[in-house]
Design a protein around this motif. Structure first.
Motif, PDB file in Angstrom:
ATOM      1  N   VAL A  33       0.850  -1.182   0.000  1.00 32.22           N
ATOM      2  CA  VAL A  33       0.000   0.000   0.000  1.00 32.22           C
ATOM      3  C   VAL A  33       0.888   1.235   0.000  1.00 32.22           C
ATOM      4  CG1 VAL A  33      -1.816   1.266   1.199  1.00 32.22           C
ATOM      5  CG2 VAL A  33      -1.825  -1.223   1.221  1.00 32.22           C
ATOM      6  N   VAL A  34       0.604   2.127  -0.939  1.00 29.49           N
ATOM      7  CA  VAL A  34       1.335   3.382  -1.075  1.00 29.49           C
ATOM      8  C   VAL A  34       0.412   4.519  -0.657  1.00 29.49           C
ATOM      9  CG1 VAL A  34       2.496   4.930  -2.694  1.00 29.49           C
ATOM     10  CG2 VAL A  34       2.655   2.449  -3.021  1.00 29.49           C
ATOM     11  N   ASP A  35       0.807   5.254   0.374  1.00 30.67           N
ATOM     12  CA  ASP A  35       0.035   6.413   0.803  1.00 30.67           C
ATOM     13  C   ASP A  35       0.947   7.280   1.662  1.00 30.67           C
ATOM     14  OD1 ASP A  35      -3.243   7.026   1.068  1.00 30.67           O
ATOM     15  OD2 ASP A  35      -1.949   8.081   2.480  1.00 30.67           O
ATOM     16  N   PRO A  36       0.933   8.601   1.450  1.00 27.89           N
ATOM     17  CA  PRO A  36       1.783   9.456   2.270  1.00 27.89           C
ATOM     18  C   PRO A  36       1.342   9.526   3.729  1.00 27.89           C
ATOM     19  CG  PRO A  36       0.396  10.787   0.837  1.00 27.89           C
ATOM     20  CD  PRO A  36       0.201   9.353   0.437  1.00 27.89           C
ATOM     21  N   ASP A  37       0.090   9.177   4.004  1.00 30.92           N
ATOM     22  CA  ASP A  37      -0.438   9.195   5.368  1.00 30.92           C
ATOM     23  C   ASP A  37      -0.328   7.789   5.963  1.00 30.92           C
ATOM     24  OD1 ASP A  37      -1.838   9.403   7.740  1.00 30.92           O
ATOM     25  OD2 ASP A  37      -3.595  10.364   6.845  1.00 30.92           O
ATOM     26  N   GLN A  38       0.715   7.553   6.729  1.00 26.28           N
ATOM     27  CA  GLN A  38       0.948   6.231   7.309  1.00 26.28           C
ATOM     28  C   GLN A  38      -0.150   5.818   8.294  1.00 26.28           C
ATOM     29  OE1 GLN A  38       3.571   3.961   6.457  1.00 26.28           O
ATOM     30  NE2 GLN A  38       3.449   5.394   4.761  1.00 26.28           N
ATOM     31  N   GLU A  39      -0.882   6.780   8.840  1.00 20.79           N
ATOM     32  CA  GLU A  39      -1.981   6.454   9.745  1.00 20.79           C
ATOM     33  C   GLU A  39      -3.060   5.641   9.030  1.00 20.79           C
ATOM     34  OE1 GLU A  39      -2.226   6.961  13.132  1.00 20.79           O
ATOM     35  OE2 GLU A  39      -0.120   7.515  12.866  1.00 20.79           O
ATOM     36  N   ARG A  40      -3.288   5.914   7.771  1.00 19.18           N
ATOM     37  CA  ARG A  40      -4.278   5.148   7.000  1.00 19.18           C
ATOM     38  C   ARG A  40      -3.855   3.690   6.886  1.00 19.18           C
ATOM     39  NH1 ARG A  40      -5.224   9.307   1.994  1.00 19.18           N
ATOM     40  NH2 ARG A  40      -6.490  10.795   3.131  1.00 19.18           N
ATOM     41  N   ILE A  41      -2.593   3.460   6.696  1.00 13.51           N
ATOM     42  CA  ILE A  41      -2.095   2.093   6.513  1.00 13.51           C
ATOM     43  C   ILE A  41      -2.170   1.302   7.818  1.00 13.51           C
ATOM     44  CG2 ILE A  41      -0.064   0.734   5.840  1.00 13.51           C
ATOM     45  CD1 ILE A  41       0.625   3.097   3.938  1.00 13.51           C
ATOM     46  N   LYS A  42      -2.115   1.992   8.939  1.00 17.86           N
ATOM     47  CA  LYS A  42      -2.190   1.318  10.243  1.00 17.86           C
ATOM     48  C   LYS A  42      -3.527   0.609  10.458  1.00 17.86           C
ATOM     49  CE  LYS A  42       1.205   4.061  12.720  1.00 17.86           C
ATOM     50  NZ  LYS A  42       1.435   5.036  13.796  1.00 17.86           N
ATOM     51  N   LEU A  43      -4.540   0.946   9.662  1.00 20.82           N
ATOM     52  CA  LEU A  43      -5.830   0.261   9.769  1.00 20.82           C
ATOM     53  C   LEU A  43      -5.680  -1.245   9.606  1.00 20.82           C
ATOM     54  CD1 LEU A  43      -8.124   2.572   7.598  1.00 20.82           C
ATOM     55  CD2 LEU A  43      -8.287   2.226  10.070  1.00 20.82           C
ATOM     56  N   TRP A  44      -4.689  -1.643   8.835  1.00 23.36           N
ATOM     57  CA  TRP A  44      -4.495  -3.063   8.519  1.00 23.36           C
ATOM     58  C   TRP A  44      -3.217  -3.616   9.125  1.00 23.36           C
ATOM     59  CZ3 TRP A  44      -5.541   0.599   4.603  1.00 23.36           C
ATOM     60  CH2 TRP A  44      -6.863   0.616   4.177  1.00 23.36           C
ATOM     61  N   GLN A  45      -2.689  -3.017  10.190  1.00 25.89           N
ATOM     62  CA  GLN A  45      -1.382  -3.423  10.694  1.00 25.89           C
ATOM     63  C   GLN A  45      -1.327  -4.867  11.197  1.00 25.89           C
ATOM     64  OE1 GLN A  45      -1.295  -0.284  13.824  1.00 25.89           O
ATOM     65  NE2 GLN A  45      -0.053  -1.754  14.891  1.00 25.89           N
ATOM     66  N   GLY A  46      -2.448  -5.478  11.493  1.00 26.14           N
ATOM     67  CA  GLY A  46      -2.452  -6.869  11.912  1.00 26.14           C
ATOM     68  C   GLY A  46      -2.440  -7.850  10.751  1.00 26.14           C
ATOM     69  N   GLU A  47      -2.574  -7.355   9.539  1.00 28.04           N
ATOM     70  CA  GLU A  47      -2.623  -8.206   8.339  1.00 28.04           C
ATOM     71  C   GLU A  47      -1.209  -8.499   7.872  1.00 28.04           C
ATOM     72  OE1 GLU A  47      -3.200 -10.536   5.567  1.00 28.04           O
ATOM     73  OE2 GLU A  47      -5.098  -9.860   6.438  1.00 28.04           O
ATOM     74  N   SER A  48      -0.798  -9.746   7.978  1.00 28.64           N
ATOM     75  CA  SER A  48       0.595 -10.111   7.677  1.00 28.64           C
ATOM     76  C   SER A  48       0.954  -9.973   6.196  1.00 28.64           C
ATOM     77  CB  SER A  48       0.880 -11.535   8.141  1.00 28.64           C
ATOM     78  OG  SER A  48       0.060 -12.454   7.432  1.00 28.64           O
ATOM     79  N   ARG A  49      -0.023 -10.036   5.307  1.00 29.49           N
ATOM     80  CA  ARG A  49       0.275  -9.935   3.870  1.00 29.49           C
ATOM     81  C   ARG A  49       0.398  -8.498   3.388  1.00 29.49           C
ATOM     82  NH1 ARG A  49      -3.918 -12.283   0.443  1.00 29.49           N
ATOM     83  NH2 ARG A  49      -5.327 -11.458   2.013  1.00 29.49           N
ATOM     84  N   LEU A  50       0.087  -7.515   4.236  1.00 29.88           N
ATOM     85  CA  LEU A  50       0.092  -6.120   3.821  1.00 29.88           C
ATOM     86  C   LEU A  50       1.371  -5.422   4.266  1.00 29.88           C
ATOM     87  CD1 LEU A  50      -2.768  -3.768   3.540  1.00 29.88           C
ATOM     88  CD2 LEU A  50      -0.841  -2.974   4.872  1.00 29.88           C
ATOM     89  N   LYS A  51       1.956  -4.673   3.337  1.00 36.90           N
ATOM     90  CA  LYS A  51       3.189  -3.943   3.626  1.00 36.90           C
ATOM     91  C   LYS A  51       3.066  -2.528   3.077  1.00 36.90           C
ATOM     92  CE  LYS A  51       6.019  -8.044   3.734  1.00 36.90           C
ATOM     93  NZ  LYS A  51       5.035  -8.757   4.399  1.00 36.90           N
ATOM     94  N   SER A  52       3.636  -1.578   3.803  1.00 32.51           N
ATOM     95  CA  SER A  52       3.712  -0.208   3.329  1.00 32.51           C
ATOM     96  C   SER A  52       4.881  -0.094   2.358  1.00 32.51           C
ATOM     97  CB  SER A  52       3.927   0.728   4.522  1.00 32.51           C
ATOM     98  OG  SER A  52       4.071   2.053   4.083  1.00 32.51           O
ATOM     99  N   ALA A  53       4.709   0.695   1.307  1.00 31.93           N
ATOM    100  CA  ALA A  53       5.779   0.853   0.317  1.00 31.93           C
ATOM    101  C   ALA A  53       5.691   2.241  -0.302  1.00 31.93           C
ATOM    102  CB  ALA A  53       5.663  -0.208  -0.768  1.00 31.93           C
ATOM    103  N   SER A  54       6.757   2.625  -0.971  1.00 32.23           N
ATOM    104  CA  SER A  54       6.751   3.875  -1.722  1.00 32.23           C
ATOM    105  C   SER A  54       6.392   3.566  -3.173  1.00 32.23           C
ATOM    106  CB  SER A  54       8.122   4.548  -1.659  1.00 32.23           C
ATOM    107  OG  SER A  54       9.058   3.800  -2.418  1.00 32.23           O
ATOM    108  N   MET A  55       6.040   4.594  -3.890  1.00 36.35           N
ATOM    109  CA  MET A  55       5.737   4.444  -5.316  1.00 36.35           C
ATOM    110  C   MET A  55       6.955   3.870  -6.041  1.00 36.35           C
ATOM    111  SD  MET A  55       3.185   5.077  -7.337  1.00 36.35           S
ATOM    112  CE  MET A  55       2.823   5.341  -9.040  1.00 36.35           C
ATOM    113  N   GLU A  56       8.128   4.382  -5.726  1.00 37.61           N
ATOM    114  CA  GLU A  56       9.357   3.916  -6.378  1.00 37.61           C
ATOM    115  C   GLU A  56       9.593   2.426  -6.119  1.00 37.61           C
ATOM    116  OE1 GLU A  56       9.290   6.675  -4.271  1.00 37.61           O
ATOM    117  OE2 GLU A  56       9.112   8.056  -5.958  1.00 37.61           O
ATOM    118  N   GLN A  57       9.331   1.981  -4.891  1.00 39.80           N
ATOM    119  CA  GLN A  57       9.534   0.571  -4.551  1.00 39.80           C
ATOM    120  C   GLN A  57       8.631  -0.345  -5.377  1.00 39.80           C
ATOM    121  OE1 GLN A  57       8.825   1.151  -0.321  1.00 39.80           O
ATOM    122  NE2 GLN A  57      10.877   0.355   0.129  1.00 39.80           N
TER     123      GLN A  57
END
Length: 92
Positions: A33-57
């Motif tokens: 998941v790519v989003d500048p607001d890391q708080e949004r990504i924390k909604l799914w922090q218990g999901e092992s298949r989900l990772k935060s990434a940058s657009m470049e990555q």
């Protein structure tokens, strides 16, 4: 069944729907998941298949085969175009 890595660009609004759909899919191995607001990504922090990434990555990662663009409409061309130039399948 072949599984693949995917990415969602934008985790607000419709992005939440795209993330939930991707996580429910038996075809998605890992979801970035790519989003500048890391708080949004924390909604799914218990999901092992989900990772935060940058657009470049996600653009450089050959294992990411599918990208869904859930950013505001005026950014779709920029994000979808960049992903397609890198050979990704894209859904807007």
């Amino acid at each position: 069944m072949e599984r693949f890595n995917a990415a969602v660009i934008g985790a607000g609004g419709m992005g939440k729907v795209h993330v939930e759909a991707a996580l429910a899919s038996p075809y998605v191995k890992e979801l970035y998941v790519v989003d500048p607001d890391q708080e949004r990504i924390k909604l799914w922090q218990g999901e092992s298949r989900l990772k935060s990434a940058s657009m470049e990555q996600i653009l450089k990662d050959p294992s990411v085969r599918f990208v869904t663009v859930a950013t505001p409409n005026h950014l779709h061309l920029e994000h979808a175009g960049a992903a397609m130039k890198c050979g990704k399948a894209v859904l807007c």
